[in-house]
Motif scaffolding. Structure first.
Motif, PDB file in Angstrom:
ATOM      1  N   THR A 251       0.859  -1.194   0.000  1.00  0.00           N
ATOM      2  CA  THR A 251       0.000   0.000   0.000  1.00  0.00           C
ATOM      3  C   THR A 251       0.896   1.246   0.000  1.00  0.00           C
ATOM      4  N   PRO A 252       0.371   2.365  -0.512  1.00  0.00           N
ATOM      5  CA  PRO A 252       1.189   3.587  -0.536  1.00  0.00           C
ATOM      6  C   PRO A 252       1.633   4.007   0.868  1.00  0.00           C
ATOM      7  N   GLU A 253       0.782   3.785   1.876  1.00  0.00           N
ATOM      8  CA  GLU A 253       1.153   4.171   3.243  1.00  0.00           C
ATOM      9  C   GLU A 253       2.324   3.325   3.739  1.00  0.00           C
ATOM     10  N   ALA A 254       2.274   2.042   3.425  1.00  0.00           N
ATOM     11  CA  ALA A 254       3.385   1.168   3.835  1.00  0.00           C
ATOM     12  C   ALA A 254       4.668   1.616   3.139  1.00  0.00           C
ATOM     13  N   ALA A 255       4.554   1.940   1.841  1.00  0.00           N
ATOM     14  CA  ALA A 255       5.739   2.375   1.090  1.00  0.00           C
ATOM     15  C   ALA A 255       6.292   3.673   1.674  1.00  0.00           C
ATOM     16  N   ASP A 256       5.397   4.595   2.061  1.00  0.00           N
ATOM     17  CA  ASP A 256       5.870   5.863   2.646  1.00  0.00           C
ATOM     18  C   ASP A 256       6.715   5.604   3.885  1.00  0.00           C
ATOM     19  N   LEU A 257       6.193   4.742   4.759  1.00  0.00           N
ATOM     20  CA  LEU A 257       6.897   4.480   6.016  1.00  0.00           C
ATOM     21  C   LEU A 257       8.255   3.812   5.748  1.00  0.00           C
ATOM     22  N   LEU A 258       8.267   2.861   4.827  1.00  0.00           N
ATOM     23  CA  LEU A 258       9.515   2.148   4.541  1.00  0.00           C
ATOM     24  C   LEU A 258      10.544   3.070   3.878  1.00  0.00           C
ATOM     25  N   LEU A 259      10.048   3.976   3.032  1.00  0.00           N
ATOM     26  CA  LEU A 259      10.978   4.903   2.369  1.00  0.00           C
ATOM     27  C   LEU A 259      11.574   5.896   3.363  1.00  0.00           C
ATOM     28  N   GLU A 260      10.817   6.181   4.434  1.00  0.00           N
ATOM     29  CA  GLU A 260      11.397   7.031   5.479  1.00  0.00           C
ATOM     30  C   GLU A 260      12.600   6.336   6.105  1.00  0.00           C
ATOM     31  N   GLN A 261      12.562   5.026   6.146  1.00  0.00           N
ATOM     32  CA  GLN A 261      13.664   4.263   6.737  1.00  0.00           C
ATOM     33  C   GLN A 261      14.853   4.149   5.790  1.00  0.00           C
ATOM     34  N   TRP A 277       8.244  -7.730   3.539  1.00  0.00           N
ATOM     35  CA  TRP A 277       7.702  -8.949   2.908  1.00  0.00           C
ATOM     36  C   TRP A 277       7.573 -10.051   3.965  1.00  0.00           C
ATOM     37  N   ARG A 278       8.628 -10.218   4.764  1.00  0.00           N
ATOM     38  CA  ARG A 278       8.592 -11.268   5.783  1.00  0.00           C
ATOM     39  C   ARG A 278       7.506 -11.028   6.808  1.00  0.00           C
ATOM     40  N   ALA A 279       7.249  -9.759   7.125  1.00  0.00           N
ATOM     41  CA  ALA A 279       6.240  -9.451   8.142  1.00  0.00           C
ATOM     42  C   ALA A 279       4.822  -9.645   7.602  1.00  0.00           C
ATOM     43  N   SER A 280       4.699  -9.842   6.309  1.00  0.00           N
ATOM     44  CA  SER A 280       3.360  -9.874   5.718  1.00  0.00           C
ATOM     45  C   SER A 280       2.978 -11.255   5.192  1.00  0.00           C
ATOM     46  N   HIS A 281       3.665 -12.295   5.648  1.00  0.00           N
ATOM     47  CA  HIS A 281       3.337 -13.643   5.178  1.00  0.00           C
ATOM     48  C   HIS A 281       1.881 -13.965   5.446  1.00  0.00           C
ATOM     49  N   GLU A 289       0.549  -1.936   8.816  1.00  0.00           N
ATOM     50  CA  GLU A 289       0.877  -2.715  10.037  1.00  0.00           C
ATOM     51  C   GLU A 289       2.102  -3.604   9.799  1.00  0.00           C
ATOM     52  N   HIS A 290       2.235  -4.125   8.582  1.00  0.00           N
ATOM     53  CA  HIS A 290       3.405  -4.956   8.279  1.00  0.00           C
ATOM     54  C   HIS A 290       4.668  -4.109   8.221  1.00  0.00           C
ATOM     55  N   ALA A 291       4.509  -2.936   7.619  1.00  0.00           N
ATOM     56  CA  ALA A 291       5.673  -2.042   7.527  1.00  0.00           C
ATOM     57  C   ALA A 291       6.116  -1.653   8.940  1.00  0.00           C
ATOM     58  N   ARG A 292       5.139  -1.351   9.801  1.00  0.00           N
ATOM     59  CA  ARG A 292       5.490  -0.977  11.184  1.00  0.00           C
ATOM     60  C   ARG A 292       6.195  -2.119  11.886  1.00  0.00           C
ATOM     61  N   ALA A 293       5.680  -3.325  11.691  1.00  0.00           N
ATOM     62  CA  ALA A 293       6.284  -4.493  12.355  1.00  0.00           C
ATOM     63  C   ALA A 293       7.713  -4.721  11.860  1.00  0.00           C
ATOM     64  N   ALA A 294       7.976  -4.309  10.613  1.00  0.00           N
ATOM     65  CA  ALA A 294       9.305  -4.557  10.033  1.00  0.00           C
ATOM     66  C   ALA A 294      10.342  -3.533  10.500  1.00  0.00           C
TER      67      ALA A 294
END
Ligand SMILES: Nc1ncnc2c1ncn2[C@@H]1O[C@H](COP(=O)(O)OP(=O)(O)OP(=O)(O)O)[C@@H](O)[C@H]1O
Ligand SMILES: [Mg+2]
Length: 388
Positions: A251-261, A277-281, A289-294
């Motif tokens: 999702t775009p929100e997940a991508a935003d959070l990951l790109l901040e990292q 990817w691993r957090a979203s099996h 939520e998966h991005a946050r967990a990662a």
């Protein structure tokens, strides 16, 4: 239980990404060079890719080979300069192998890419899945060997209306003597119009050898490309593309959070994607939520990188980095001036430190002059170091 799906991210070095983003200037340059060599009967000037660790030099060389294979059915000899600075023996071995492949060339066989790993040469057939293995180095890499191997292989290529790509990696390590042998032979044969495309990759330190005249003059006329972090749209493509292709879109929100990292640092983008990817099996998409967990795992992984960059910095460079982190920690955008003010010294007395940190790829400067760590989390990591 959901079936295991292969992780489409490639965190690591020399690992071709599933989605290769950006680097259009380099690829355009390579396409042009291939066309000059294939159609105009001239040897184009070499391409040189310069950039810090983890920015994608090796995989970009791989893309150049890919272009040569798919658009012209030309093989590539890929050689990595070893830590002793040697590469000619491997190059000679690779050239002999490439000559054999071209020699037996039916159209199928010509679609092979040859790589040299250590003393072993492998030619991977695109779309065929076959692999050829050659043994026995052909020579010890002296000038006559090289001249002979290059001439023979290019003769075979020319006779078959084909050509050759030569990619040379980690060139900052190269022994200046070996480099001058190679480029003297190539320069000597410029009038022959060899269908030969050369692409080199090196750390930015290679430019200093240029200043010290350790580089053959032939390379002065090369097409130089500085590889840096990817711009935001290409970073997003590199991050979200593999998940989408693998059927589990982000999702775009997940991508935003990951790109901040990860910022635009290609290695960190692969790390971020890998853990998300691993957090979203078991899910159909990679969500916030998966991005946050990662995030903690991404941070832990990148901490190793920060540690090695930090240990690689001198005491003074560390002072500079610490001041930069302090400025950023106050929510200001560090500039050369602000960092010097933080250190309470004149700008000119520390600009050499900034220059060194650029070259090492620890920090970079955006067009407007703001300074950034190559991966965004490094500032916070440095501040945490000091509060321990
Ligand atoms: N354009 C790109 N798009 C997507 N991923 C990329 C891109 N470039 C590099 N990567 C990824 O970044 C990582 C580092 O790439 P690579 O090993 O080519 O860097 P490098 O510059 O050669 O580093 P080093 O100097 O340490 O050899 C790999 O995981 C690779 O898949
Ligand atoms: Mg590399």
């Amino acid at each position: 239980m959901a079936a295991r799906q292969e992780n489409p991210y490639r965190p690591g070095f020399n690992q071709p990404p599933v989605v290769f983003a950006g680097r259009r200037d380099v690829l355009d340059g390579a396409r042009e060079a291939l066309e000059i060599a294939a159609y105009d009967g001239r040897t184009p000037r070499p391409l040189i890719l310069l950039g810090p660790r983890g920015v994608g030099k090796t995989v970009t060389l791989g893309e150049v080979s890919e272009l040569a294979a798919t658009e012209h059915s030309w093989p590539t000899v890929h050689v990595e300069v070893n830590l002793r600075g040697e590469f000619l023996p491997d190059l000679v071995t690779g050239l002999v192998a490439a000559g054999r492949v071209l020699d037996g060339a039916d159209p199928q066989q010509r679609r092979r890419r040859i790589g040299v790993t250590g003393g072993r040469i492998e030619a991977h057939a695109f779309g065929v899945g076959g692999e050829l293995q050659f043994e026995a180095p052909a020579g010890d890499g002296t000038a006559p060997d090289l001249r002979g191997a290059l001439s023979r292989t290019l003769q075979v290529a020319t006779d078959r209306s084909a050509g050759l790509v030569l990619t040379l990696d980690e060139v900052q390590n190269a022994d200046p003597g070996e480099l001058s042998i190679l480029f003297a032979v190539i320069q000597e044969h410029v009038p022959d119009g060899w269908p030969l495309v050369i692409a080199l990759a090196a750390l930015p330190a290679l430019r200093e050898s240029r200043g010290r005249r350790r580089l053959p003059t032939y390379l002065e006329r090369a097409e130089w490309h500085a590889l840096d972090t990817l711009p935001p749209d290409e970073s997003r493509e590199a991050l979200a593309g593999p998940a989408k292709q693998a059927g589990r879109p982000m999702t775009p929100e997940a991508a935003d959070l990951l790109l901040e990292q990860s910022g635009g640092y290609p290695y960190a983008i692969q790390v971020a994607g890998h853990f998300a990817w691993r957090a979203s099996h078991g899910s159909r998409a990679i969500g916030l939520e998966h991005a946050r967990a990662a995030v903690p795992r991404i941070e832990a992984d990148l901490a190793h990188l920060f540690r090695s960059r930090w240990d690689d910095a001198s005491q003074k460079e560390q002072d500079y980095l610490r001041a930069m982190a302090a400025v950023a920690g106050r929510g200001e955008l560090p500039t050369g001036g602000l960092v010097a003010a933080e250190l309470a010294v004149p700008v000119t007395s520390v600009s050499y430190l900034r220059a060194r940190l650029f070259r090492k790829g620890t920090i970079y400067r955006e067009a407007g002059g703001g300074l950034h760590f190559i991966t965004p989390g490094m500032g916070a990591w440095i501040r945490a170091l000091d509060s321990d």
